[in-house]
Design a protein around this motif. Structure first.
Motif, mmCIF file in Angstrom:
data_model
loop_
_atom_site.group_PDB
_atom_site.id
_atom_site.type_symbol
_atom_site.label_atom_id
_atom_site.label_comp_id
_atom_site.label_asym_id
_atom_site.label_seq_id
_atom_site.Cartn_x
_atom_site.Cartn_y
_atom_site.Cartn_z
ATOM 1 N N SER A 1 0.830 -1.205 0.000
ATOM 2 C CA SER A 1 0.000 0.000 0.000
ATOM 3 C C SER A 1 0.865 1.255 0.000
ATOM 4 N N LEU A 2 1.915 1.261 0.821
ATOM 5 C CA LEU A 2 2.802 2.423 0.866
ATOM 6 C C LEU A 2 3.564 2.601 -0.443
ATOM 7 N N THR A 3 3.977 1.503 -1.041
ATOM 8 C CA THR A 3 4.682 1.579 -2.323
ATOM 9 C C THR A 3 3.760 2.140 -3.400
ATOM 10 N N LEU A 4 2.541 1.641 -3.454
ATOM 11 C CA LEU A 4 1.571 2.139 -4.423
ATOM 12 C C LEU A 4 1.276 3.622 -4.183
ATOM 13 N N GLN A 5 1.117 3.990 -2.911
ATOM 14 C CA GLN A 5 0.871 5.395 -2.565
ATOM 15 C C GLN A 5 2.038 6.274 -3.011
ATOM 16 N N GLY A 6 3.249 5.809 -2.756
ATOM 17 C CA GLY A 6 4.428 6.579 -3.144
ATOM 18 C C GLY A 6 4.537 6.757 -4.644
ATOM 19 N N LEU A 7 4.309 5.704 -5.380
ATOM 20 C CA LEU A 7 4.358 5.815 -6.837
ATOM 21 C C LEU A 7 3.258 6.738 -7.362
ATOM 22 N N THR A 8 2.106 6.675 -6.734
ATOM 23 C CA THR A 8 1.006 7.576 -7.102
ATOM 24 C C THR A 8 1.403 9.028 -6.840
ATOM 25 N N PHE A 9 2.068 9.273 -5.697
ATOM 26 C CA PHE A 9 2.502 10.628 -5.351
ATOM 27 C C PHE A 9 3.541 11.163 -6.335
ATOM 28 N N GLU A 10 4.219 10.277 -7.038
ATOM 29 C CA GLU A 10 5.221 10.727 -7.996
ATOM 30 C C GLU A 10 4.631 10.849 -9.402
ATOM 31 N N ILE A 11 3.823 9.902 -9.796
ATOM 32 C CA ILE A 11 3.349 9.851 -11.174
ATOM 33 C C ILE A 11 2.176 10.795 -11.432
ATOM 34 N N VAL A 12 1.208 10.864 -10.529
ATOM 35 C CA VAL A 12 0.014 11.684 -10.749
ATOM 36 C C VAL A 12 0.354 13.170 -10.923
ATOM 37 N N PRO A 13 1.202 13.765 -10.068
ATOM 38 C CA PRO A 13 1.535 15.178 -10.304
ATOM 39 C C PRO A 13 2.218 15.418 -11.648
ATOM 40 N N LEU A 14 3.072 14.495 -12.066
ATOM 41 C CA LEU A 14 3.737 14.664 -13.361
ATOM 42 C C LEU A 14 2.743 14.559 -14.515
ATOM 43 N N LEU A 15 1.816 13.630 -14.430
ATOM 44 C CA LEU A 15 0.781 13.527 -15.465
ATOM 45 C C LEU A 15 -0.115 14.768 -15.479
ATOM 46 N N ALA A 16 -0.434 15.285 -14.298
ATOM 47 C CA ALA A 16 -1.243 16.509 -14.214
ATOM 48 C C ALA A 16 -0.505 17.680 -14.855
ATOM 49 N N LEU A 17 0.791 17.781 -14.629
ATOM 50 C CA LEU A 17 1.589 18.842 -15.238
ATOM 51 C C LEU A 17 1.553 18.739 -16.759
ATOM 52 N N ILE A 18 1.742 17.556 -17.275
ATOM 53 C CA ILE A 18 1.711 17.357 -18.726
ATOM 54 C C ILE A 18 0.348 17.750 -19.286
ATOM 55 N N LEU A 19 -0.714 17.328 -18.626
ATOM 56 C CA LEU A 19 -2.067 17.652 -19.084
ATOM 57 C C LEU A 19 -2.319 19.158 -19.059
ATOM 58 N N VAL A 20 -1.933 19.821 -17.981
ATOM 59 C CA VAL A 20 -2.114 21.277 -17.874
ATOM 60 C C VAL A 20 -1.367 21.992 -18.986
ATOM 61 N N LEU A 21 -0.134 21.600 -19.226
ATOM 62 C CA LEU A 21 0.648 22.265 -20.266
ATOM 63 C C LEU A 21 0.056 22.020 -21.649
ATOM 64 N N MET A 22 -0.422 20.814 -21.884
ATOM 65 C CA MET A 22 -1.018 20.517 -23.188
ATOM 66 C C MET A 22 -2.311 21.298 -23.401
ATOM 67 N N LEU A 23 -3.138 21.372 -22.363
ATOM 68 C CA LEU A 23 -4.421 22.070 -22.503
ATOM 69 C C LEU A 23 -4.256 23.581 -22.553
ATOM 70 N N CYS A 24 -3.405 24.121 -21.709
ATOM 71 C CA CYS A 24 -3.249 25.580 -21.663
ATOM 72 C C CYS A 24 -2.504 26.120 -22.868
ATOM 73 N N CYS A 25 -1.624 25.346 -23.410
ATOM 74 C CA CYS A 25 -0.848 25.818 -24.550
ATOM 75 C C CYS A 25 -1.367 25.247 -25.870
ATOM 76 N N LYS A 26 -2.531 24.583 -25.795
ATOM 77 C CA LYS A 26 -3.218 24.067 -26.986
ATOM 78 C C LYS A 26 -2.322 23.189 -27.847
ATOM 79 N N VAL A 27 -1.643 22.272 -27.193
ATOM 80 C CA VAL A 27 -0.832 21.297 -27.899
ATOM 81 C C VAL A 27 -1.725 20.110 -28.225
ATOM 82 N N PRO A 28 -1.698 19.630 -29.455
ATOM 83 C CA PRO A 28 -2.558 18.488 -29.786
ATOM 84 C C PRO A 28 -2.236 17.271 -28.926
ATOM 85 N N ILE A 29 -3.276 16.625 -28.413
ATOM 86 C CA ILE A 29 -3.095 15.413 -27.626
ATOM 87 C C ILE A 29 -3.004 14.248 -28.592
ATOM 88 N N MET A 30 -1.955 13.487 -28.471
ATOM 89 C CA MET A 30 -1.715 12.391 -29.410
ATOM 90 C C MET A 30 -2.430 11.146 -28.984
#
Length: 118
Positions: A89-118
């Protein structure tokens, strides 16, 4: 504290620190248009004024996400210390804490800067 939890928390912190180091020059407008470093799209590479605005925004968004990741690494250590969660559970939580913010950053940058989503 378990060694696995500490290792994951440290990895989150290291990734966040690297992102901070890479984003500060972008926020300060010190990175000119190039083919290696920065928020590179056809629009930003074609127009220097768009380059600096987009890279300043990308750098600021990255700083926010990095701060959140650092806080989450501390939360992970506290969860391990004060809660009786299993190692998986802690390992899964830790990986979630690392991966989810990075995915959110990518999504925000793609949406705000109107980059086509592949």
């Amino acid at each position: 504290m378990r060694g696995t939890t500490i290792a994951i928390a440290v990895s989150i912190f290291i990734v966040a620190a690297l992102l901070v180091g890479l984003s500060i020059p972008l926020v300060q407008g010190k990175v000119s248009s190039n083919s290696t470093y920065g928020f590179r799209t056809s629009r930003t590479l074609a127009n220097p004024s768009i380059w600096y605005v987009a890279n300043r925004f990308a750098g600021q968004a990255t700083l926010v996400v990095s701060t959140i990741m650092i806080a989450l690494s501390v939360v992970l250590l506290l969860l391990d210390r004060y809660m009786k969660l299993g190692p998986n559970s802690l390992t899964l939580q830790g990986l979630t804490f690392e991966i989810v913010p990075l995915l959110a950053l990518i999504l925000v940058l793609m949406l705000c800067c109107k980059v086509p989503i592949m």
